[in-house]
Motif scaffolding. Structure first.
Motif, PDB file in Angstrom:
ATOM      1  N   MET A   1      -3.492 -10.164 -14.726  1.00  0.00           N
ATOM      2  CA  MET A   1      -2.614 -10.761 -13.714  1.00  0.00           C
ATOM      3  C   MET A   1      -2.653  -9.639 -12.549  1.00  0.00           C
ATOM      4  SD  MET A   1       1.668 -10.551 -14.092  1.00  0.00           S
ATOM      5  CE  MET A   1       1.710 -11.544 -15.349  1.00  0.00           C
ATOM      6  N   SER A   2      -2.612 -10.552 -11.080  1.00  0.00           N
ATOM      7  CA  SER A   2      -2.868  -9.638  -9.787  1.00  0.00           C
ATOM      8  C   SER A   2      -1.585  -8.918  -9.550  1.00  0.00           C
ATOM      9  CB  SER A   2      -3.151 -10.877  -8.869  1.00  0.00           C
ATOM     10  OG  SER A   2      -1.917 -11.468  -8.673  1.00  0.00           O
ATOM     11  N   GLU A   3      -1.985  -8.162  -8.761  1.00  0.00           N
ATOM     12  CA  GLU A   3      -0.648  -7.089  -8.347  1.00  0.00           C
ATOM     13  C   GLU A   3       0.271  -7.979  -7.748  1.00  0.00           C
ATOM     14  OE1 GLU A   3      -3.824  -6.098  -7.855  1.00  0.00           O
ATOM     15  OE2 GLU A   3      -4.099  -4.216  -8.883  1.00  0.00           O
ATOM     16  N   GLN A   4      -0.101  -9.041  -6.912  1.00  0.00           N
ATOM     17  CA  GLN A   4       0.810  -9.657  -5.995  1.00  0.00           C
ATOM     18  C   GLN A   4       1.916 -10.625  -7.063  1.00  0.00           C
ATOM     19  OE1 GLN A   4      -0.938 -12.586  -3.573  1.00  0.00           O
ATOM     20  NE2 GLN A   4       1.256 -13.659  -3.173  1.00  0.00           N
ATOM     21  N   ASN A   5       1.480 -10.759  -8.508  1.00  0.00           N
ATOM     22  CA  ASN A   5       2.442 -11.175  -9.199  1.00  0.00           C
ATOM     23  C   ASN A   5       3.332 -10.329 -10.117  1.00  0.00           C
ATOM     24  OD1 ASN A   5       1.217 -13.978  -9.004  1.00  0.00           O
ATOM     25  ND2 ASN A   5      -0.164 -13.747 -10.376  1.00  0.00           N
ATOM     26  N   LEU A   6       2.506  -9.180 -10.178  1.00  0.00           N
ATOM     27  CA  LEU A   6       3.223  -7.831 -10.859  1.00  0.00           C
ATOM     28  C   LEU A   6       4.391  -7.289  -9.973  1.00  0.00           C
ATOM     29  CD1 LEU A   6       0.385  -5.555 -12.062  1.00  0.00           C
ATOM     30  CD2 LEU A   6       1.891  -6.994 -13.348  1.00  0.00           C
ATOM     31  N   PHE A   7       4.281  -7.644  -8.483  1.00  0.00           N
ATOM     32  CA  PHE A   7       5.331  -7.059  -7.753  1.00  0.00           C
ATOM     33  C   PHE A   7       6.098  -8.489  -7.084  1.00  0.00           C
ATOM     34  CE2 PHE A   7       2.371  -3.527  -7.898  1.00  0.00           C
ATOM     35  CZ  PHE A   7       3.285  -2.460  -7.980  1.00  0.00           C
ATOM     36  N   ALA A   8       6.186  -9.518  -7.861  1.00  0.00           N
ATOM     37  CA  ALA A   8       6.675 -10.767  -7.050  1.00  0.00           C
ATOM     38  C   ALA A   8       8.022 -10.500  -6.921  1.00  0.00           C
ATOM     39  CB  ALA A   8       6.350 -12.016  -8.365  1.00  0.00           C
TER      40      ALA A   8
ATOM     41  N   TRP B   1      -2.290   5.052  -6.091  1.00  0.00           N
ATOM     42  CA  TRP B   1      -0.949   4.624  -5.255  1.00  0.00           C
ATOM     43  C   TRP B   1      -0.269   3.629  -6.023  1.00  0.00           C
ATOM     44  CZ3 TRP B   1      -1.924   3.589   0.776  1.00  0.00           C
ATOM     45  CH2 TRP B   1      -0.850   3.824   1.209  1.00  0.00           C
ATOM     46  N   ILE B   2      -1.293   2.484  -6.378  1.00  0.00           N
ATOM     47  CA  ILE B   2      -0.511   1.064  -6.857  1.00  0.00           C
ATOM     48  C   ILE B   2      -0.008   1.367  -8.229  1.00  0.00           C
ATOM     49  CG2 ILE B   2      -1.025  -0.983  -7.833  1.00  0.00           C
ATOM     50  CD1 ILE B   2      -3.106  -1.314  -5.772  1.00  0.00           C
TER      51      ILE B   2
ATOM     52  N   PRO C   1      -4.914   1.236   2.974  1.00  0.00           N
ATOM     53  CA  PRO C   1      -3.610   0.443   3.411  1.00  0.00           C
ATOM     54  C   PRO C   1      -3.899  -0.935   3.368  1.00  0.00           C
ATOM     55  CG  PRO C   1      -4.035   1.930   5.180  1.00  0.00           C
ATOM     56  CD  PRO C   1      -5.260   2.525   4.247  1.00  0.00           C
ATOM     57  N   ILE C   2      -5.019  -1.433   4.288  1.00  0.00           N
ATOM     58  CA  ILE C   2      -5.365  -2.765   4.465  1.00  0.00           C
ATOM     59  C   ILE C   2      -5.438  -3.476   3.176  1.00  0.00           C
ATOM     60  CG2 ILE C   2      -7.140  -4.494   5.356  1.00  0.00           C
ATOM     61  CD1 ILE C   2      -7.205  -2.516   7.575  1.00  0.00           C
ATOM     62  N   GLU C   3      -6.276  -2.790   2.321  1.00  0.00           N
ATOM     63  CA  GLU C   3      -6.672  -3.207   0.983  1.00  0.00           C
ATOM     64  C   GLU C   3      -5.186  -3.352   0.045  1.00  0.00           C
ATOM     65  OE1 GLU C   3      -8.450  -4.890  -2.616  1.00  0.00           O
ATOM     66  OE2 GLU C   3      -8.757  -4.968  -0.416  1.00  0.00           O
TER      67      GLU C   3
ATOM     68  N   ARG D   1      -3.769  -6.918  -1.551  1.00  0.00           N
ATOM     69  CA  ARG D   1      -3.310  -6.910  -2.999  1.00  0.00           C
ATOM     70  C   ARG D   1      -1.682  -7.045  -3.329  1.00  0.00           C
ATOM     71  NH1 ARG D   1      -7.120  -2.305  -5.934  1.00  0.00           N
ATOM     72  NH2 ARG D   1      -5.951  -2.920  -7.735  1.00  0.00           N
ATOM     73  N   ILE D   2      -0.878  -6.360  -2.543  1.00  0.00           N
ATOM     74  CA  ILE D   2       0.283  -6.478  -2.555  1.00  0.00           C
ATOM     75  C   ILE D   2       1.155  -6.779  -1.233  1.00  0.00           C
ATOM     76  CG2 ILE D   2       2.568  -5.513  -3.501  1.00  0.00           C
ATOM     77  CD1 ILE D   2       0.810  -3.288  -4.661  1.00  0.00           C
TER      78      ILE D   2
END
Length: 364
Positions: A1-8, A151-152, A190-192, A196-197
């Protein structure tokens, strides 16, 4: 699962009376030193239009013996700031006791420092202390070392504890030796993180990044140009007499000047006129990848030759000659020598890996 989904389920960080369409600005002294210093600084900042006041009351120091913060007394002063100025308040926390005390005192924002965010045990302790406080606003500074996964991971521990008003603070990364910056920006990290989020707010800390008050303005402008969501800046009523980080603090009056000279770019403009230029960039990137592929093919042939002739893979004199020549060539063409050196070091590392693969796997 991508970080975007983890932090939805992240929520925006907004406060009544603060324009959500403008960068968030948090300011105040590195350390709360006395009630008078805190109140003088807060009133000066409030007069300049700053809505969120920050101060450290627990200060992790590199070596023992330095000023390690005023402790719990500082919470009383922060409460007085809220009462007399109407400002929101933000403090750093580093353990369970800090979190409990800050929440009990009604602090509006908690932030977690670089040393703490690098420690998964400390982050889990803080996350556990925040369970049941889903509406708390928590900002996490990047770890001292350039480790985006760490960091994530720190952010994810808080998110898993139910914190939804969550953000990141980019304060740069520690390096050895003397450099222009106290902590190297390494903006690509931070750009990356944003890639990702994308729904995670990211705030820049130009005070810790630059380490000098004269760098606060330029770094702040660069951060805003790159789309950062806000700034956290150290401000002191008498910075030269500050008990910690004196060189990177500015007076409220100086901060007001810095803020008022920053340019906010229009992020809603159409990018249609950039289409052709972006297509050109894509073409250049494709050609660059093709050239690198050809270079690595040659490196594999070299690896086979070295295997057959029982030669060592890394030859330092050759590597040094390549770096010096390529840097010189790049500078003649108007490129940064430092940038090309970083590129060539990365290319060299991959070239060595390709040769070792040939030698170990006997492939060509």
């Amino acid at each position: 699962m991508s970080e975007q989904n983890l932090f939805a389920e992240l929520k925006p960080i907004t406060f009544d009376g603060i324009d959500p369409n403008k960068p968030l600005v948090i300011a105040g002294p590195c350390s709360a030193e006395s009630e008078e210093q805190v109140m003088d600084t807060a009133k000066g900042l409030a007069k300049s239009g700053i809505k969120i006041f920050r101060a450290g009351i627990w200060k992790p120091r590199t070596k023992p013996g330095g000023f390690e913060g005023i402790g719990l007394r500082g919470l009383l002063w922060m409460h007085q700031v809220k009462k007399e100025t109407g400002m929101y308040t933000a403090i750093e926390v580093a353990n369970r006791e800090h979190v409990t005390a800050a929440l009990d005192a009604g602090m509006d924002i908690l932030w977690i420092g670089a040393r703490t965010s690098a420690n998964p045990f400390a982050m889990q302790e803080i996350a556990d202390a925040l369970k049941g406080h889903e509406e708390a606003t928590v900002l996490v500074k990047n770890p001292v070392n350039p480790d985006i996964e760490l960091w994530i991971g720190a952010l994810l521990r808080l998110y898993n504890a139910g914190v939804r008003r969550l953000g990141a603070i980019h304060r740069g990364f520690s390096t050895y030796g003397k450099h222009l910056f106290r902590n190297e920006p390494q903006w690509h990290i931070p750009i990356e993180l944003h890639r990702r989020i994308p729904n995670l707010p990211i705030i820049c800390d130009p005070s810790h990044m630059g380490g000098k008050r004269e760098l606060i303005g330029p770094i702040s402008q660069q951060a805003l140009d790159m789309g950062f969501d806000g700034l956290i800046i150290e401000s002191h009523c008498d910075p030269d007499c500050a008990l910690s980080d004196a060189k990177q603090q500015v007076t409220p009056e100086s901060l007001n000047l810095i803020i008022n000279t920053l340019v906010l770019r229009d992020t809603k403009q159409s990018t249609e006129n950039l289409t052709l230029l972006r297509q050109h960039i894509d073409q250049c990137d494709n050609e660059l990848i093709e050239v690198l592929s050809k270079r690595m093919a040659v490196c594999r042939e070299i690896g086979q030759y070295k295997k057959e002739h029982n030669m060592q893979v890394v030859q330092n004199r050759r590597y040094s000659d390549i770096i010096n020549k390529r840097v010189s060539q790049a500078e003649e063409m108007g490129l940064s020598g430092e940038f090309i050196q970083i590129v060539m070091q990365a290319v060299h590392e991959e070239s060595v890996r390709q040769q070792i693969d040939v030698i170990n796997k006997q492939i060509l």
